[in-house]
Design a protein around this motif. Structure first.
Motif, short mmCIF file in Angstrom:
data_model
loop_
_atom_site.label_atom_id
_atom_site.label_comp_id
_atom_site.label_asym_id
_atom_site.label_seq_id
_atom_site.Cartn_x
_atom_site.Cartn_y
_atom_site.Cartn_z
N THR A 86 33.99 47.82 -28.68
CA THR A 86 35.24 47.10 -27.88
C THR A 86 35.00 45.68 -27.54
OG1 THR A 86 36.24 47.02 -25.45
CG2 THR A 86 34.07 47.93 -25.63
N PRO A 87 35.89 44.99 -27.50
CA PRO A 87 35.52 43.44 -27.47
C PRO A 87 35.04 43.24 -26.17
CG PRO A 87 38.05 43.90 -27.56
CD PRO A 87 37.28 45.19 -28.05
N GLY A 136 31.30 40.87 -31.42
CA GLY A 136 31.69 39.41 -31.51
C GLY A 136 33.03 39.09 -30.74
N GLY A 143 38.23 49.41 -33.61
CA GLY A 143 36.73 49.42 -33.80
C GLY A 143 36.04 49.85 -35.05
#
Ligand SMILES: Nc1ccc2ncsc2c1
Length: 245
Positions: A86-87, A136, A143
């Motif tokens: 996940t970001p 990043g 994902g």
């Protein structure tokens, strides 16, 4: 190592059958399985998403299919670690890759849309360790790409997966002396290509000089491209001389 990946795009993981990881799977060093989340969506349209409570754009992945999938894949009391790309997760680093390489069983949950209903993570945490991990700060659609990155970074560290076991130790960011230096330039035959010779030191057979030259090149490259990494290294006097040039 046992790997399970849950996704709505199982074909995305065809690359797991090629190259080093494919060989590791064939040898039985890696026992990897990809699962289609829709197998646990029981309505006619095999629905896995719905509108977000509280409004807002996009869709959220429903908890029921995920709950059933994780129940089926991870029996109670087993030793799996759930990794959720996940970001908004902790950064995925070489150090974390090394920690994961020591895990007996990793389960990756690939989110899509605006993410997975938060209760899925809460429920999973009640019976297994769960890490939310980011590769990043950029925009991805889901994902799956992150799982490919993490699976490659982790499985290449497993004993026997890399052709030359030593090369992992020389990687950029590898633990130990090359703690956080970018790799310098590499060369192979021919000795002269388009009038560009290979640095003579690499042809000298003087292993001490070669090691010094390689570290100097790594220090110079790191100072130029990622200066913030320099402080993370144990520098000796020779290193400091190189950086002061
Ligand atoms: N957009 C984005 C960025 C990073 C990341 N890491 C794991 S999933 C993901 C998604």
């Amino acid at each position: 190592m046992k790997l399970d990946i849950v996704t709505i795009f199982p074909d995305y993981f065809a690359p797991l059958d090629v190259s080093l990881l494919g060989k590791a799977r064939q040898r039985g060093d890696v026992d990897a399985h990809v699962h289609d989340l829709r197998g646990w969506a029981h309505d006619r349209h095999r629905t896995v998403d719905d509108t977000p409570y509280g409004g807002g754009p996009g869709m959220v992945m429903k908890p029921e299919p995920w709950g059933e999938a994780l129940d089926a894949i991870v029996p109670p009391g087993s030793s799996a670690r759930l990794v959720v790309p996940t970001p908004s997760g902790r950064p995925f680093t070489q150090e974390l890759a090394g920690a994961y390489a020591a895990e007996p069983w990793l389960v990756f949950a690939c989110g899509r849309y605006e993410g997975i209903d938060a209760r899925v993570i809460e429920d999973a945490r009640s019976r297994m360790p769960v890490d939310e991990v980011s590769i990043g700060d950029y925009v991805l659609a889901g994902g799956e790409s992150a799982v490919l990155v993490m699976v490659e970074a982790v499985t290449r560290l497993l004993p026997g997966v890399l052709g030359n076991a030593g090369s992992a130790a020389d990687d950029s960011f590898a633990p130990g002396r090359m703690e956080a230096l970018l790799e310098g330039p590499v060369y192979t035959k021919p000795p002269d290509w388009r009038g560009r010779p290979v640095p003579p030191v690499l042809m000298s057979g003087n292993h001490g000089a070669i090691a010094r030259w390689r570290r100097d090149e790594a220090l110079r490259r790191t100072a130029a491209i990622r200066p913030e990494l320099i402080a993370r290294n144990a520098l000796d006097d020779a290193d400091r001389r190189t950086l002061s040039e």
